[in-house]
Design a protein around this motif. Structure first.
Motif, PDB file in Angstrom:
ATOM      1  N   MET A   1       0.852  -1.173   0.000  1.00 26.26           N
ATOM      2  CA  MET A   1       0.000   0.000   0.000  1.00 26.26           C
ATOM      3  C   MET A   1       0.889   1.224   0.000  1.00 26.26           C
ATOM      4  SD  MET A   1      -3.110   0.813   2.562  1.00 26.26           S
ATOM      5  CE  MET A   1      -2.370   1.791   3.841  1.00 26.26           C
ATOM      6  N   THR A   2       0.696   2.075  -0.960  1.00 25.76           N
ATOM      7  CA  THR A   2       1.575   3.224  -1.079  1.00 25.76           C
ATOM      8  C   THR A   2       0.914   4.518  -0.656  1.00 25.76           C
ATOM      9  OG1 THR A   2       0.955   3.526  -3.381  1.00 25.76           O
ATOM     10  CG2 THR A   2       2.921   2.178  -2.929  1.00 25.76           C
ATOM     11  N   ASP A  16      -2.392   3.375  13.880  1.00 30.75           N
ATOM     12  CA  ASP A  16      -2.231   3.532  12.437  1.00 30.75           C
ATOM     13  C   ASP A  16      -1.580   2.294  11.831  1.00 30.75           C
ATOM     14  OD1 ASP A  16      -3.265   6.210  12.391  1.00 30.75           O
ATOM     15  OD2 ASP A  16      -1.344   6.868  13.194  1.00 30.75           O
ATOM     16  N   ALA A  17      -0.602   1.734  12.518  1.00 30.58           N
ATOM     17  CA  ALA A  17       0.083   0.541  12.024  1.00 30.58           C
ATOM     18  C   ALA A  17      -0.886  -0.640  11.967  1.00 30.58           C
ATOM     19  CB  ALA A  17       1.284   0.211  12.902  1.00 30.58           C
ATOM     20  N   ARG A  18      -1.748  -0.779  12.976  1.00 31.42           N
ATOM     21  CA  ARG A  18      -2.732  -1.859  12.973  1.00 31.42           C
ATOM     22  C   ARG A  18      -3.735  -1.675  11.834  1.00 31.42           C
ATOM     23  NH1 ARG A  18      -1.985  -1.556  18.578  1.00 31.42           N
ATOM     24  NH2 ARG A  18      -3.625  -0.028  18.851  1.00 31.42           N
ATOM     25  N   ARG A  19      -4.200  -0.444  11.631  1.00 33.82           N
ATOM     26  CA  ARG A  19      -5.145  -0.173  10.551  1.00 33.82           C
ATOM     27  C   ARG A  19      -4.482  -0.442   9.206  1.00 33.82           C
ATOM     28  NH1 ARG A  19      -5.778   5.115  10.728  1.00 33.82           N
ATOM     29  NH2 ARG A  19      -4.284   5.320   9.065  1.00 33.82           N
ATOM     30  N   ASP A  20      -3.242  -0.002   9.039  1.00 31.60           N
ATOM     31  CA  ASP A  20      -2.519  -0.233   7.793  1.00 31.60           C
ATOM     32  C   ASP A  20      -2.360  -1.731   7.518  1.00 31.60           C
ATOM     33  OD1 ASP A  20      -2.340   2.500   7.513  1.00 31.60           O
ATOM     34  OD2 ASP A  20      -0.206   2.605   8.044  1.00 31.60           O
ATOM     35  N   ALA A  21      -2.048  -2.505   8.562  1.00 34.39           N
ATOM     36  CA  ALA A  21      -1.907  -3.956   8.408  1.00 34.39           C
ATOM     37  C   ALA A  21      -3.244  -4.578   8.012  1.00 34.39           C
ATOM     38  CB  ALA A  21      -1.382  -4.581   9.692  1.00 34.39           C
ATOM     39  N   ALA A  22      -4.339  -4.121   8.616  1.00 36.69           N
ATOM     40  CA  ALA A  22      -5.665  -4.630   8.276  1.00 36.69           C
ATOM     41  C   ALA A  22      -6.008  -4.306   6.833  1.00 36.69           C
ATOM     42  CB  ALA A  22      -6.714  -4.038   9.224  1.00 36.69           C
ATOM     43  N   THR A  23      -5.685  -3.105   6.395  1.00 36.21           N
ATOM     44  CA  THR A  23      -5.956  -2.696   5.020  1.00 36.21           C
ATOM     45  C   THR A  23      -5.138  -3.537   4.043  1.00 36.21           C
ATOM     46  OG1 THR A  23      -6.488  -0.457   5.737  1.00 36.21           O
ATOM     47  CG2 THR A  23      -5.917  -0.741   3.422  1.00 36.21           C
ATOM     48  N   ALA A  28      -5.010  -7.791  -0.021  1.00 36.61           N
ATOM     49  CA  ALA A  28      -4.483  -9.068  -0.517  1.00 36.61           C
ATOM     50  C   ALA A  28      -5.623 -10.050  -0.777  1.00 36.61           C
ATOM     51  CB  ALA A  28      -3.488  -9.652   0.484  1.00 36.61           C
ATOM     52  N   ALA A  29      -6.613 -10.089   0.110  1.00 36.99           N
ATOM     53  CA  ALA A  29      -7.758 -10.981  -0.086  1.00 36.99           C
ATOM     54  C   ALA A  29      -8.571 -10.565  -1.304  1.00 36.99           C
ATOM     55  CB  ALA A  29      -8.639 -10.985   1.166  1.00 36.99           C
ATOM     56  N   LEU A  30      -8.791  -9.278  -1.474  1.00 41.05           N
ATOM     57  CA  LEU A  30      -9.577  -8.784  -2.601  1.00 41.05           C
ATOM     58  C   LEU A  30      -8.851  -8.937  -3.937  1.00 41.05           C
ATOM     59  CD1 LEU A  30     -11.146  -5.628  -0.978  1.00 41.05           C
ATOM     60  CD2 LEU A  30     -12.356  -7.688  -1.714  1.00 41.05           C
ATOM     61  N   GLU A  31      -7.536  -9.004  -3.889  1.00 41.12           N
ATOM     62  CA  GLU A  31      -6.755  -9.128  -5.118  1.00 41.12           C
ATOM     63  C   GLU A  31      -7.133 -10.392  -5.886  1.00 41.12           C
ATOM     64  OE1 GLU A  31      -2.099  -9.517  -6.393  1.00 41.12           O
ATOM     65  OE2 GLU A  31      -2.606  -8.304  -4.645  1.00 41.12           O
TER      66      GLU A  31
END
Length: 83
Positions: A1-2, A16-23, A28-31
């Protein structure tokens, strides 16, 4: 994620790190859906709806309560947003 939602000078704490990891996990699942035979023709919103419908089918087949899981997911999301 950029894409970084934080502006210059804003902190990047543990929440923020937890939210970023969740995103990243969700992306990855949606890919898999996006790269499927007809997935590239769908909008992100249509892809999300397809994933949720597939999870509903999976829940039916495995006798899981999708509505209860979705309610718990809402609660978890709200708690994580609060920090």
């Amino acid at each position: 994620m950029t894409d970084d939602v934080h502006g210059p000078g804003e902190g990047h704490g543990p929440e923020d790190a937890r939210r970023d990891a969740a995103t990243r996990r969700a992306s990855a699942a949606l890919e898999t859906y996006t790269l499927s035979g007809d997935g590239w023709r769908r909008s992100p919103g249509e892809t999300l709806a397809r994933v949720l419908a597939d999870l509903m089918h999976w829940s039916d087949d495995t006798r899981r309560d999708f509505t209860d899981a979705l309610s718990r997911a809402h609660d978890l999301h709200a708690a994580e947003r609060r920090g």
